[in-house]
Motif scaffolding. Structure first.
Motif, PDB file in Angstrom:
ATOM      1  N   SER A 135       0.852  -1.163   0.000  1.00 34.32           N
ATOM      2  CA  SER A 135       0.000   0.000   0.000  1.00 34.32           C
ATOM      3  C   SER A 135       0.904   1.234   0.000  1.00 34.32           C
ATOM      4  CB  SER A 135      -0.885  -0.045   1.248  1.00 34.32           C
ATOM      5  OG  SER A 135      -1.732   1.060   1.313  1.00 34.32           O
ATOM      6  N   ILE A 136       0.506   2.273  -0.702  1.00 34.17           N
ATOM      7  CA  ILE A 136       1.317   3.486  -0.796  1.00 34.17           C
ATOM      8  C   ILE A 136       0.416   4.708  -0.632  1.00 34.17           C
ATOM      9  CG2 ILE A 136       1.157   3.555  -3.315  1.00 34.17           C
ATOM     10  CD1 ILE A 136       4.069   4.678  -3.271  1.00 34.17           C
ATOM     11  N   ALA A 137       0.945   5.721   0.032  1.00 35.54           N
ATOM     12  CA  ALA A 137       0.211   6.973   0.221  1.00 35.54           C
ATOM     13  C   ALA A 137       1.150   8.144  -0.042  1.00 35.54           C
ATOM     14  CB  ALA A 137      -0.354   7.073   1.633  1.00 35.54           C
ATOM     15  N   GLU A 138       0.631   9.156  -0.706  1.00 33.51           N
ATOM     16  CA  GLU A 138       1.405  10.369  -0.926  1.00 33.51           C
ATOM     17  C   GLU A 138       1.442  11.172   0.373  1.00 33.51           C
ATOM     18  OE1 GLU A 138       1.572  14.267  -3.818  1.00 33.51           O
ATOM     19  OE2 GLU A 138      -0.007  12.797  -4.098  1.00 33.51           O
ATOM     20  N   ALA A 139       2.605  11.658   0.728  1.00 37.94           N
ATOM     21  CA  ALA A 139       2.780  12.404   1.969  1.00 37.94           C
ATOM     22  C   ALA A 139       3.042  13.876   1.682  1.00 37.94           C
ATOM     23  CB  ALA A 139       3.903  11.798   2.792  1.00 37.94           C
ATOM     24  N   GLY A 140       2.381  14.414   0.675  1.00 37.77           N
ATOM     25  CA  GLY A 140       2.544  15.817   0.319  1.00 37.77           C
ATOM     26  C   GLY A 140       3.975  16.128  -0.065  1.00 37.77           C
ATOM     27  N   SER A 141       4.496  17.219   0.458  1.00 34.14           N
ATOM     28  CA  SER A 141       5.872  17.623   0.127  1.00 34.14           C
ATOM     29  C   SER A 141       6.919  16.702   0.751  1.00 34.14           C
ATOM     30  CB  SER A 141       6.115  19.063   0.580  1.00 34.14           C
ATOM     31  OG  SER A 141       5.985  19.162   1.987  1.00 34.14           O
ATOM     32  N   ASN A 142       6.477  15.794   1.652  1.00 36.15           N
ATOM     33  CA  ASN A 142       7.406  14.849   2.285  1.00 36.15           C
ATOM     34  C   ASN A 142       7.689  13.629   1.416  1.00 36.15           C
ATOM     35  OD1 ASN A 142       7.703  16.372   4.622  1.00 36.15           O
ATOM     36  ND2 ASN A 142       5.906  15.455   5.565  1.00 36.15           N
ATOM     37  N   GLY A 143       6.969  13.447   0.322  1.00 29.76           N
ATOM     38  CA  GLY A 143       7.210  12.304  -0.549  1.00 29.76           C
ATOM     39  C   GLY A 143       6.121  11.269  -0.446  1.00 29.76           C
ATOM     40  N   PHE A 144       6.508  10.040  -0.101  1.00 26.21           N
ATOM     41  CA  PHE A 144       5.576   8.922  -0.067  1.00 26.21           C
ATOM     42  C   PHE A 144       5.823   8.052   1.156  1.00 26.21           C
ATOM     43  CE2 PHE A 144       6.381  10.152  -4.401  1.00 26.21           C
ATOM     44  CZ  PHE A 144       5.107  10.264  -4.929  1.00 26.21           C
ATOM     45  N   PHE A 145       4.794   7.342   1.571  1.00 28.17           N
ATOM     46  CA  PHE A 145       4.892   6.383   2.666  1.00 28.17           C
ATOM     47  C   PHE A 145       4.374   5.052   2.134  1.00 28.17           C
ATOM     48  CE2 PHE A 145       3.793   4.605   6.873  1.00 28.17           C
ATOM     49  CZ  PHE A 145       4.994   4.846   7.515  1.00 28.17           C
ATOM     50  N   VAL A 146       5.151   3.989   2.278  1.00 27.78           N
ATOM     51  CA  VAL A 146       4.836   2.687   1.701  1.00 27.78           C
ATOM     52  C   VAL A 146       4.786   1.645   2.810  1.00 27.78           C
ATOM     53  CG1 VAL A 146       5.564   0.945   0.024  1.00 27.78           C
ATOM     54  CG2 VAL A 146       6.084   3.369  -0.390  1.00 27.78           C
ATOM     55  N   ALA A 147       3.829   0.725   2.737  1.00 27.37           N
ATOM     56  CA  ALA A 147       3.739  -0.375   3.708  1.00 27.37           C
ATOM     57  C   ALA A 147       3.427  -1.669   2.969  1.00 27.37           C
ATOM     58  CB  ALA A 147       2.660  -0.083   4.744  1.00 27.37           C
ATOM     59  N   TRP A 148       4.006  -2.773   3.449  1.00 25.02           N
ATOM     60  CA  TRP A 148       3.768  -4.074   2.837  1.00 25.02           C
ATOM     61  C   TRP A 148       3.996  -5.170   3.870  1.00 25.02           C
ATOM     62  CZ3 TRP A 148       8.204  -1.359   2.541  1.00 25.02           C
ATOM     63  CH2 TRP A 148       9.392  -2.026   2.781  1.00 25.02           C
ATOM     64  N   GLY A 149       3.464  -6.338   3.593  1.00 25.37           N
ATOM     65  CA  GLY A 149       3.632  -7.489   4.466  1.00 25.37           C
ATOM     66  C   GLY A 149       4.645  -8.458   3.902  1.00 25.37           C
ATOM     67  N   THR A 150       5.369  -9.124   4.798  1.00 23.43           N
ATOM     68  CA  THR A 150       6.349 -10.142   4.418  1.00 23.43           C
ATOM     69  C   THR A 150       6.071 -11.391   5.232  1.00 23.43           C
ATOM     70  OG1 THR A 150       8.006  -8.438   4.016  1.00 23.43           O
ATOM     71  CG2 THR A 150       8.806 -10.682   4.279  1.00 23.43           C
ATOM     72  N   HIS A 151       6.081 -12.531   4.577  1.00 24.38           N
ATOM     73  CA  HIS A 151       5.840 -13.808   5.252  1.00 24.38           C
ATOM     74  C   HIS A 151       7.092 -14.674   5.160  1.00 24.38           C
ATOM     75  CE1 HIS A 151       4.119 -17.626   6.410  1.00 24.38           C
ATOM     76  NE2 HIS A 151       4.652 -18.134   5.324  1.00 24.38           N
ATOM     77  N   PHE A 152       7.440 -15.337   6.274  1.00 26.01           N
ATOM     78  CA  PHE A 152       8.524 -16.321   6.251  1.00 26.01           C
ATOM     79  C   PHE A 152       8.224 -17.413   7.263  1.00 26.01           C
ATOM     80  CE2 PHE A 152       9.727 -12.866   9.055  1.00 26.01           C
ATOM     81  CZ  PHE A 152      10.201 -13.482  10.187  1.00 26.01           C
ATOM     82  N   ASP A 153       8.692 -18.599   6.980  1.00 24.51           N
ATOM     83  CA  ASP A 153       8.513 -19.728   7.890  1.00 24.51           C
ATOM     84  C   ASP A 153       9.680 -19.780   8.857  1.00 24.51           C
ATOM     85  OD1 ASP A 153       6.154 -20.715   6.773  1.00 24.51           O
ATOM     86  OD2 ASP A 153       7.251 -21.756   5.201  1.00 24.51           O
ATOM     87  N   GLY A 154       9.352 -19.957  10.135  1.00 27.53           N
ATOM     88  CA  GLY A 154      10.384 -20.070  11.155  1.00 27.53           C
ATOM     89  C   GLY A 154      10.486 -21.504  11.649  1.00 27.53           C
ATOM     90  N   ASP A 155      11.586 -21.830  12.306  1.00 22.01           N
ATOM     91  CA  ASP A 155      11.785 -23.179  12.823  1.00 22.01           C
ATOM     92  C   ASP A 155      10.893 -23.465  14.026  1.00 22.01           C
ATOM     93  OD1 ASP A 155      13.712 -23.666  10.912  1.00 22.01           O
ATOM     94  OD2 ASP A 155      15.355 -23.043  12.212  1.00 22.01           O
ATOM     95  N   ASP A 156      10.660 -22.466  14.878  1.00 21.55           N
ATOM     96  CA  ASP A 156       9.901 -22.671  16.103  1.00 21.55           C
ATOM     97  C   ASP A 156       8.423 -22.318  15.966  1.00 21.55           C
ATOM     98  OD1 ASP A 156      12.235 -23.454  17.362  1.00 21.55           O
ATOM     99  OD2 ASP A 156      12.722 -21.406  17.941  1.00 21.55           O
ATOM    100  N   SER A 157       8.050 -21.652  14.907  1.00 25.31           N
ATOM    101  CA  SER A 157       6.674 -21.214  14.716  1.00 25.31           C
ATOM    102  C   SER A 157       6.276 -21.457  13.270  1.00 25.31           C
ATOM    103  CB  SER A 157       6.551 -19.721  15.039  1.00 25.31           C
ATOM    104  OG  SER A 157       5.261 -19.263  14.734  1.00 25.31           O
TER     105      SER A 157
END
Length: 103
Positions: A1-23
């Motif tokens: 997801s991305i949002a324009e932050a006016g004169s500050n530029g942009f703010f971006v967010a995303w999810g990352t998935h990984f498998d762990g040994d204990d979970s």
């Protein structure tokens, strides 16, 4: 997801998935700030709780203040695979979580 932050530029967010040994699931919600010329300004992980599903990430920015908010859903990893009453992050199954960033 991305949002324009006016004169500050942009703010971006995303999810990352990984498998762990204990979970069986380890998910992170990541964010980054970009200058108007798309130069990387900052990058971090938004969620402190990484067990279970962390998904449906969205971001919004107040262009007057430059503050941004990232929101996501956190759900127990096997919520659809069993009849157990799983507590999840907030103790009540799935929940909506957010973090505010001051740009």
């Amino acid at each position: 997801s991305i949002a324009e932050a006016g004169s500050n530029g942009f703010f971006v967010a995303w999810g990352t998935h990984f498998d762990g040994d204990d979970s069986p699931w380890q998910d992170s919600i990541n964010v980054m700030g970009l200058a108007p010329d798309l130069e990387l300004v900052s990058q971090s992980q938004a969620n402190l709780y990484v067990a279970d599903y962390q998904k449906f990430v969205r971001v919004a920015t107040n262009q007057n203040t430059g503050h941004s908010i990232v929101v996501w859903e956190s759900c127990p990893w096997d919520q659809f695979q069993s009849d157990l009453d799983l507590p999840g992050q907030d103790g009540d199954g799935c929940g909506i979580f957010a973090r505010i960033y001051e740009n």
